[in-house]
Design a protein around this motif. Sequence first.
Motif, mmCIF file in Angstrom:
data_model
loop_
_atom_site.group_PDB
_atom_site.id
_atom_site.type_symbol
_atom_site.label_atom_id
_atom_site.label_comp_id
_atom_site.label_asym_id
_atom_site.label_seq_id
_atom_site.Cartn_x
_atom_site.Cartn_y
_atom_site.Cartn_z
ATOM 1 N N HIS A 45 -28.708 18.416 -9.699
ATOM 2 C CA HIS A 45 -29.792 19.377 -9.482
ATOM 3 C C HIS A 45 -30.991 18.738 -8.795
ATOM 4 N N CYS A 94 -26.899 18.192 -15.816
ATOM 5 C CA CYS A 94 -27.873 17.242 -16.348
ATOM 6 C C CYS A 94 -28.456 17.841 -17.642
ATOM 7 N N ASP A 110 -31.545 18.438 -18.453
ATOM 8 C CA ASP A 110 -32.835 19.139 -18.322
ATOM 9 C C ASP A 110 -32.785 20.572 -18.849
ATOM 10 N N CYS A 125 -34.346 15.780 -9.892
ATOM 11 C CA CYS A 125 -33.853 15.267 -11.149
ATOM 12 C C CYS A 125 -34.496 13.907 -11.485
ATOM 13 N N GLY A 126 -35.058 13.808 -12.701
ATOM 14 C CA GLY A 126 -35.726 12.590 -13.114
ATOM 15 C C GLY A 126 -34.790 11.390 -13.160
#
Length: 380
Positions: free
Chosen positions: A108, A56, A58, A135-136
């Motif tokens: 994640h 991801c 992030d 995870c957003g």
Amino acid sequence: MNHCSLQNSTDIKYTLGEYDIESHMLSYNEFIPRIYNYCKSLGFEMNKIMPSRAFCSDENQGYPIILMAKHFGIFPFNHGRVGGVMATVRHAPHASHGEDMFIIQASHVGYIPEDHSFGQYRRIRTEHEDHSLSCGKMASVIEWYQHEYEFAKNTVFLQKLDGENFIVIDNQLIDKRIEEGLLLRMNRLADNSNGDFIPHHSYSTSKCYKASSAISHLFDQLEGKRPIGDDLLPEYFCFKRELESIIEGVNMVEHNLQAYMPWIVCSNSPLLTAAKVNVQVEFDRTFRTIVKEKAYHGRHLVYIAGLNIDISPDVDQIFPTTMFVPWAMYVQTPDGKHEIIEQQGIVEILEQQSTENPDQIDLDEVISMMEHSKAVKVEE
Ligand SMILES: [Zn+2]
């Protein structure tokens, strides 16, 4: 596609139960040198490996990438899209950047050590070091499904009338004509011994049915009426929501999770369950694209998929501790032989490898060399 008719709830429960977290967790500090040494044991050549990662976007995915650069001696190719989805259209470019191929893919989830909870992560660079969802991307995908589930929990009632068990259901939850929403599996909840679901009573916006014997235990202590609440189990419902077209960088995470959504929204840790599902579905999808990719044929290739657990950092920590939980690994040799190694097998293979890596580079030294190297004049 209506997932209500597709999913087999027994299969899904079994699949989810196979992915063990606690006893298969590896620290990245040890995992990366071990997997590097494993690649070399297969015949990978030190200066010919092109590592690649599908993580991801992030910032908390950064430390594993730095460790990859250190141990593989080169910055890894970016094979990832937000949510931990693999950009399969980048297989050929990846293959053209090196000889021996290593790919890691991970979803994640945040973790707070103080209360052992999954799904939140401390953002130490925000004004008050706030926690936010991690995870957003995954959180935004499951939000609509969670909202639908909350509505259903509060609009399905269990009722005891003259010693008989009844279930009162909002019309919306059984109307198959709705475009999207949660639909109850009536055969699990209501009695159809007459061959059909005949309401005992119809109200303006809901209907009352005789409850099925399968849920009779829910009425043991009941007097009067109560919302079903958390007793609305994943086996009792499904979601109807069409995804018009499936596009890797747009809605692949939702596509991956959709059939599993009842288990995700009912989970104690929805973001952990969602991340595990995404790893499982994504590995199954991606390894097939790797097998078919002509550019990878005749190469050494290791593709490993797993879960990154982002341990919330203390305010004075520069990088968070990240743990890796492997799920599956695809291994291919230049003669065309290939195999898939499952979770337990991966851990056993890695345990046999050393955490010492004499090939690793000293990043400070490399940066210092770069600072002192002669500037190249770029001319047009
Ligand atoms: Zn994320």
